[in-house]
Write an enzyme that holds these catalytic residues in place. Structure first.
Site, PDB file in Angstrom:
ATOM      1  N   ASP A  33     -28.970  10.991 -26.122  1.00 28.71           N
ATOM      2  CA  ASP A  33     -29.745  11.989 -25.573  1.00 28.71           C
ATOM      3  C   ASP A  33     -29.262  12.664 -24.806  1.00 28.71           C
ATOM      4  O   ASP A  33     -30.031  13.783 -23.906  1.00 28.71           O
ATOM      5  CB  ASP A  33     -31.264  11.316 -25.214  1.00 28.71           C
ATOM      6  N   HIS A 236      -4.529  24.780 -33.438  1.00 27.55           N
ATOM      7  CA  HIS A 236      -5.498  24.103 -32.840  1.00 27.55           C
ATOM      8  C   HIS A 236      -5.474  22.665 -32.174  1.00 27.55           C
ATOM      9  O   HIS A 236      -6.287  22.093 -32.323  1.00 27.55           O
ATOM     10  CB  HIS A 236      -7.023  24.237 -33.270  1.00 27.55           C
ATOM     11  N   ASP A 253      -2.397  27.990 -25.191  1.00 30.55           N
ATOM     12  CA  ASP A 253      -3.472  29.225 -25.715  1.00 30.55           C
ATOM     13  C   ASP A 253      -4.621  28.818 -24.968  1.00 30.55           C
ATOM     14  O   ASP A 253      -5.336  27.803 -25.336  1.00 30.55           O
ATOM     15  CB  ASP A 253      -3.678  29.161 -27.125  1.00 30.55           C
ATOM     16  N   ASP A 264      -8.374  35.476 -23.966  1.00 31.22           N
ATOM     17  CA  ASP A 264      -7.720  34.659 -25.111  1.00 31.22           C
ATOM     18  C   ASP A 264      -6.220  34.882 -25.049  1.00 31.22           C
ATOM     19  O   ASP A 264      -5.583  36.167 -25.216  1.00 31.22           O
ATOM     20  CB  ASP A 264      -8.292  35.107 -26.452  1.00 31.22           C
ATOM     21  N   HIS A 343      -1.734  32.447 -40.394  1.00 33.58           N
ATOM     22  CA  HIS A 343      -2.900  33.045 -39.626  1.00 33.58           C
ATOM     23  C   HIS A 343      -2.747  34.479 -39.702  1.00 33.58           C
ATOM     24  O   HIS A 343      -1.423  35.106 -39.760  1.00 33.58           O
ATOM     25  CB  HIS A 343      -3.128  32.471 -38.507  1.00 33.58           C
ATOM     26  N   HIS A 347      -7.894  39.156 -33.665  1.00 32.51           N
ATOM     27  CA  HIS A 347      -9.331  39.155 -34.071  1.00 32.51           C
ATOM     28  C   HIS A 347      -9.852  40.135 -33.107  1.00 32.51           C
ATOM     29  O   HIS A 347      -9.373  39.981 -31.995  1.00 32.51           O
ATOM     30  CB  HIS A 347      -9.859  37.681 -34.175  1.00 32.51           C
ATOM     31  N   HIS A 354     -13.884  34.959 -31.091  1.00 32.40           N
ATOM     32  CA  HIS A 354     -13.905  35.659 -32.288  1.00 32.40           C
ATOM     33  C   HIS A 354     -15.155  36.475 -32.548  1.00 32.40           C
ATOM     34  O   HIS A 354     -15.919  36.264 -33.466  1.00 32.40           O
ATOM     35  CB  HIS A 354     -13.477  34.506 -33.480  1.00 32.40           C
ATOM     36  N   GLU A 378      -1.586  38.167 -31.915  1.00 39.49           N
ATOM     37  CA  GLU A 378      -0.954  37.000 -31.567  1.00 39.49           C
ATOM     38  C   GLU A 378      -0.090  36.467 -32.818  1.00 39.49           C
ATOM     39  O   GLU A 378      -0.567  35.519 -33.389  1.00 39.49           O
ATOM     40  CB  GLU A 378      -2.042  36.172 -31.266  1.00 39.49           C
ATOM     41  N   TYR A 382       5.764  28.984 -36.941  1.00 39.89           N
ATOM     42  CA  TYR A 382       5.748  27.452 -36.678  1.00 39.89           C
ATOM     43  C   TYR A 382       6.456  26.769 -37.480  1.00 39.89           C
ATOM     44  O   TYR A 382       6.268  26.732 -38.993  1.00 39.89           O
ATOM     45  CB  TYR A 382       4.008  27.215 -36.814  1.00 39.89           C
ATOM     46  N   ARG A 406       3.962  31.108 -30.291  1.00 41.91           N
ATOM     47  CA  ARG A 406       2.767  32.275 -30.497  1.00 41.91           C
ATOM     48  C   ARG A 406       2.720  33.011 -29.027  1.00 41.91           C
ATOM     49  O   ARG A 406       2.860  32.333 -28.037  1.00 41.91           O
ATOM     50  CB  ARG A 406       1.607  31.504 -30.857  1.00 41.91           C
ATOM     51  N   GLU A 408       0.210  35.739 -27.514  1.00 42.64           N
ATOM     52  CA  GLU A 408      -1.046  36.503 -27.507  1.00 42.64           C
ATOM     53  C   GLU A 408      -1.539  37.436 -26.525  1.00 42.64           C
ATOM     54  O   GLU A 408      -1.540  36.687 -25.264  1.00 42.64           O
ATOM     55  CB  GLU A 408      -2.074  35.491 -27.737  1.00 42.64           C
TER      56      GLU A 408
END
Ligand code: GLY
Ligand code: MN
Ligand code: MN
Length: 429
Positions: A33, A236, A253, A264, A343, A347, A354, A378, A382, A406, A408
């Site tokens: 809860d 991710h 990231d 970001d 990817h 964005h 996003h 970005e 990889y 990466r 970004e």
């Protein structure tokens, strides 16, 4: 309040004789809860500034008395003792500028007042099936009454097609909040680079970065990714449990949310300060791809140009290394680079990490960038140990495996070109 009112005015000028309905975000259970902290739906917040759950906003520009109506949780002293103050119907009018406000449990009874003279309903389906069904049931009742009344909504249109173009162009006040979100993330990334060392755990870096956000009234914009070694090849990766080793790359990231607006940022660097020849080679390709992509961010340019520039630079770089082989145009067209770069290059960014907004405007044509839009750039490469090369492509020699990079930045489209908002974190080797 004035800012939100102006946004509603802009939206209402597009709604004509329709009625638009927006719902607050649902609450989410953490366990049993206990709920996650509530975060208002970005569309709802953009239009109302109202940050409580169980609320509905109605915009009915054709209505004689009430163009803006809020349905909210009523005051309830006992419940407020447990879970915080509620605005209630009075403050919904005084503080949030509603022309009329009702307790949320009167929604079914009162909503028809704002539908029966509208020619259509504007609503965005897909966030809450239960509420979607309620809207459809209201519409059906309206349609049944249409023959006798001669008025009522005969269509439902997606509200976001009207709203998202507004959200896409950031107002000066929004940009101020985004700059603050950027500032905190820049500080966090710069600290992370100082801290990273062999023997430290990924979560230690995460903790210190998020400490900066929290100490300044912010919070993580999304689950922070602190990915060392081959974890950097998982886009991710959020476990952040590994102990870093000398010779690792560390891909971070992490962005900050400040007063609902997000930054970001991704940076990748060597944990011990020194990259291997292979790491450096891959890094330089990604950095060049990122610069080429940023060079395509300017008012008047089509949205896809930045991605196309990044892809071409990455493909050229991987071909030079022999990791991709064949004809460059064919590799690009058949997307044979995708095992390395799966990817897109960015964005929209804003109230949502996003952020919604137009990418394509027709089958073959892309959105044209406009001043005031903010997007991320970005690109990455990889080389997962599990990477499966595309058909006809060579196997990956061991020495390249496990490298993930990466970079970004958050970029504002300006009249002259663009401004890299996140330039405060170094990215040169
Ligand atoms: N961290 C999410 C993104 O970069 O899009
Ligand atoms: Mn990111
Ligand atoms: Mn991003």
């Amino acid at each position: 309040m004035e800012q939100h009112r102006q946004r509603r005015e802009k939206l209402m000028s597009k709604i004509g004789s329709g009625t638009a309905i927006f719902r607050s975000a649902p609450t989410a259970v953490m366990h049993n809860d206990v709920e996650y902290n509530f975060r208002q739906d970005s569309d709802f917040f953009y239009l109302t500034g109202f940050d409580e759950p169980e609320a509905v906003a109605v915009l009915a520009p054709h209505h004689e008395e009430h163009q803006f109506v809020l349905f909210v949780r009523p005051k309830d002293l006992a419940k407020e003792t447990w879970s915080g103050l509620r605005s209630g119907v009075d403050l919904a009018k005084e503080k949030y500028g509603a022309d009329e406000a009702y307790p949320i449990n009167e929604l079914d009874e009162k909503l028809p007042l704002y539908l029966n003279k509208a020619d259509r309903i504007y609503y965005h389906f897909g966030r809450d099936r239960g509420f979607d069904a309620k809207i459809l049931a209201h519409w059906q009742r309206q349609l049944k009454q249409y023959p006798k009344r001669g008025t009522g909504p005969i269509a439902i249109e997606d509200a976001n097609m009207l709203l998202w173009p507004l959200r896409s162009i950031k107002e000066p006040e929004e940009l101020n909040l985004m700059r603050r979100a950027v500032e905190l993330a820049v500080e966090a990334h710069n600290l992370a680079r100082e801290m990273a060392a062999p023997g430290r755990y990924e979560y230690e870096i995460q903790a210190e970065m998020e400490r900066i956000f929290r100490l300044n009234g912010g919070s993580p914009a999304y689950p922070s990714i602190v990915a060392s070694g081959e974890n950097a090849c998982i886009l991710h990766y959020v476990e952040n449990t590994r102990q870093m080793q000398a010779g690792d790359l560390l891909l971070i990231d992490a962005g900050c949310c400040y007063n609902y607006y997000n930054s970001d940022i991704t940076r990748t660097f060597a944990v011990g300060g020194q990259m291997s020849a292979e790491q450096k080679t891959i890094y330089e390709i990604v950095l060049e791809a990122q610069k080429q992509a940023i060079a395509q961010v300017k008012s008047g340019n089509a949205y896809n140009l930045n991605h196309d520039a990044a892809v071409r630079t990455i493909v050229e770089g991987l071909m030079d290394l022999g990791l991709l082989q064949g004809d460059i145009e064919e590799i690009i067209k058949e997307e044979k680079y995708k095992p390395f770069y799966m990817h897109r290059t960015g964005h929209w960014l804003g109230l949502d990490v996003h952020d919604p907004g137009p990418y394509k405007i027709a089958e073959d044509s892309w959105h044209i960038l406009q001043p005031g839009q903010v997007l991320t750039i970005e690109p990455g490469i990889y080389i997962s140990p599990h990477l499966k090369p595309a058909e006809d492509q060579p196997e990956i020699p061991d020495r390249w495996q496990g490298i993930g990079v990466r970079i970004e930045d958050d970029v504002l489209v300006t009249v002259e070109g663009c401004e890299v908002l996140t330039a405060g974190v170094p990215k040169e080797l």
